[in-house]
Enzyme design. Structure first.
Site, mmCIF file in Angstrom:
data_model
loop_
_atom_site.group_PDB
_atom_site.id
_atom_site.type_symbol
_atom_site.label_atom_id
_atom_site.label_comp_id
_atom_site.label_asym_id
_atom_site.label_seq_id
_atom_site.Cartn_x
_atom_site.Cartn_y
_atom_site.Cartn_z
ATOM 1 N N LYS A 112 0.888 -1.279 0.214
ATOM 2 C CA LYS A 112 -0.120 -0.123 0.089
ATOM 3 C C LYS A 112 1.026 1.139 -0.157
ATOM 4 C CE LYS A 112 -0.766 0.167 4.916
ATOM 5 N NZ LYS A 112 -0.253 1.700 5.370
ATOM 6 N N ASP A 113 2.134 1.108 0.358
ATOM 7 C CA ASP A 113 2.967 2.196 0.300
ATOM 8 C C ASP A 113 3.852 2.226 -0.903
ATOM 9 O OD1 ASP A 113 1.936 3.129 2.986
ATOM 10 O OD2 ASP A 113 3.639 1.517 3.762
ATOM 11 N N SER A 163 -5.015 9.578 6.628
ATOM 12 C CA SER A 163 -5.298 9.047 5.705
ATOM 13 C C SER A 163 -6.438 9.732 4.927
ATOM 14 C CB SER A 163 -5.588 7.406 5.554
ATOM 15 O OG SER A 163 -6.162 7.044 4.596
ATOM 16 N N ARG A 165 -8.084 9.029 2.095
ATOM 17 C CA ARG A 165 -9.040 7.689 1.981
ATOM 18 C C ARG A 165 -9.836 7.438 3.277
ATOM 19 N NH1 ARG A 165 -8.845 2.546 3.191
ATOM 20 N NH2 ARG A 165 -6.827 2.788 4.132
ATOM 21 N N ARG A 166 -9.206 7.198 4.321
ATOM 22 C CA ARG A 166 -10.210 6.880 5.272
ATOM 23 C C ARG A 166 -10.918 7.897 5.701
ATOM 24 N NH1 ARG A 166 -4.870 3.999 8.112
ATOM 25 N NH2 ARG A 166 -5.205 1.898 7.366
ATOM 26 N N ARG A 183 0.414 10.884 13.410
ATOM 27 C CA ARG A 183 1.449 10.243 12.679
ATOM 28 C C ARG A 183 2.402 9.402 13.715
ATOM 29 N NH1 ARG A 183 4.129 12.221 8.504
ATOM 30 N NH2 ARG A 183 4.899 10.116 8.539
ATOM 31 N N THR A 188 3.554 4.460 18.356
ATOM 32 C CA THR A 188 3.601 6.057 18.553
ATOM 33 C C THR A 188 2.147 6.226 18.554
ATOM 34 O OG1 THR A 188 5.757 6.026 17.663
ATOM 35 C CG2 THR A 188 4.062 8.090 17.684
ATOM 36 N N ARG A 189 0.988 5.702 17.369
ATOM 37 C CA ARG A 189 -0.079 6.307 17.357
ATOM 38 C C ARG A 189 -1.141 5.594 18.479
ATOM 39 N NH1 ARG A 189 -1.281 4.947 11.152
ATOM 40 N NH2 ARG A 189 0.640 3.951 11.193
ATOM 41 N N CYS A 280 -0.884 7.392 -2.178
ATOM 42 C CA CYS A 280 -1.672 7.280 -1.087
ATOM 43 C C CYS A 280 -2.297 8.481 -0.559
ATOM 44 C CB CYS A 280 -0.479 6.898 -0.100
ATOM 45 S SG CYS A 280 1.100 8.036 -0.105
#
Length: 411
Positions: A112-113, A163, A165-166, A183, A188-189, A280
């Site tokens: 996806k990246d 994102s 998209r999300r 981020r 971290t998230r 992306c």
């Protein structure tokens, strides 16, 4: 045992080798051939590289492998929202330079990246069997007991996601929610989400990433078109291996670990995105699945909750004829477990949605995919359908300033 993505990262080369089992793939002087594998430095990236490493060691026990981890642009800047970058190769460019120079033989990517437009001398050399492609909702621990879905979150709750998209899809279905950038690596998230003083009530992550680092227990629910109204990113859940086009030695190596069904599935999705010239940072969502059939000639019933007709429109069992898992049919009032076979017919659902969620172009299509060329054509065809439904207007409004499909005469 949970992983901490904030743990110190090792800059040194990680060397892995396997026990010689044969003299195949040895150099002229009798030494084992060495292959250099590149990956990003995050724990998730290294776990994913290790999955490929283990598959290679099993397929080629006489070879020697070295894994090299390094930081990329996307890793080094953990504060800027993803859509504010003007780079398509946030996670790949530095590694690709080493690949082109011959310092690496292959790079392991989260697909996806991985940009759909690769350097002219590089290619998608192989993909391994796809993992879970879905997005996963993770709700703050203090709310998780009473909130099990996005719809359950209180009015004004903040969902952390960078994102587009999300975010665009969520705005379409959940007008009571707010959104803020978040981020960092997985750890971290999650730490930002779990902080009692943070603004976040929930975040959304790729299910496969959470599963691969042993954090499946953090998943509140899975998101799909049917459950939550969320289509995933192109290539999500799959690992892609990038190589040089002229490197026949590595091509032979990867031939033993490539999963052709996943490759064709991924090529459809990437063809769609490439035709729309998205990346992306563009709100394009997809779902693809191989049509399943109970047994080879079974005509007695459907699987799960879907109608029987959905599973008996297929043209034939896939070339390898392999069972893709177990399912259940109803016979004489009882659920009977049977093999479920993947056919060569692929269903694709795709959408392009405006940033505010108010406009959407979406479609669902199916086609037999007998070759990689078929896969490329199918993605292009679906992109054309989306354009006819207004995808070009939506993308232009996002200021991509690119010609969509215009002038193209094929995939």
């Amino acid at each position: 045992m949970p992983f901490s993505e904030d743990a110190p990262l090792v800059n040194a080369t990680i060397t892995e080798s396997s026990v010689p089992a044969s003299q195949h793939h040895t150099s002229h002087n009798g030494e084992k051939q060495t292959f250099h594998i590149g990956t990003r430095q995050s724990i998730l990236a290294r776990v994913q590289a290790d999955l490929v490493l283990q598959a290679l060691k099993q397929a080629w026990p006489s070879c020697h492998f070295e894994v090299h981890a390094m930081s990329t642009t996307g890793d080094n800047n953990q504060k800027t929202a993803l859509h504010k970058f003007n780079e398509k190769a946030l996670w790949t460019q530095e590694l690709e330079v080493l690949l082109q120079n011959g310092e690496l033989d292959l790079i392991v990517h989260s697909l996806k990246d991985m940009p759909t437009q690769l350097p002219i001398d590089c290619q998608l050399g192989a993909v391994t069997k796809r993992g879970d492609a879905r997005d996963a909702l993770v709700i703050k621990p203090g709310l998780a007991a009473k909130c099990k879905s996005l719809a359950d979150l209180p009015e004004g709750s903040v969902v952390g996601t960078s994102s587009l998209r999300r975010r665009a899809q969520l705005k379409r279905h959940y007008t009571h929610l707010k959104f803020a950038d978040i981020r960092g690596n997985i750890g971290t998230r999650l730490a930002k989400l779990d902080n009692p003083d943070s603004e976040y009530s929930a975040t959304i992550l790729a299910a496969a990433g959470l599963q691969r680092v042993g954090m499946t227990n953090r998943i509140t629910s899975y998101l799909t078109k049917e459950e939550g109204g969320m289509l995933h990113a192109v290539g999500q859940g799959a690992l892609g291996i990038e190589t040089r086009k002229d490197d026949t030695r590595t091509a032979e190596l990867l031939g033993r670990i490539n999963d052709e069904a996943t490759m064709r599935q991924i090529l459809v999705e990437r063809s769609l995105m490439r035709t729309l010239e998205g990346g992306c940072s563009v709100p394009i969502g997809v779902e693809t699945e191989w049509v399943s059939r109970v047994g080879v000639l079974d005509s007695s019933g459907g699987i799960g909750t879907r109608p029987k007709a959905d599973y008996h429109k297929a043209s034939g069992v896939a070339e390898n004829g392999e069972s893709s898992g177990n399912g259940y049919v109803s016979r004489d009032g009882a659920a009977v477990e049977v093999d479920v076979y993947a056919t060569d017919e692929l269903i694709m659902r795709a959408l392009v949605v405006s940033l505010d969620g108010d406009e959407v172009a979406e479609t669902e299509a199916r086609r037999r995919i007998l070759s990689r060329e078929d896969a490329d054509e199918f993605g292009w065809e679906v992109a054309q359908i989306l354009v006819k439904k207004g995808a070009d207007r939506i993308l232009q409004a996002i200021s991509l300033n690119r010609g969509i499909i215009g002038g193209q005469d094929g995939a």
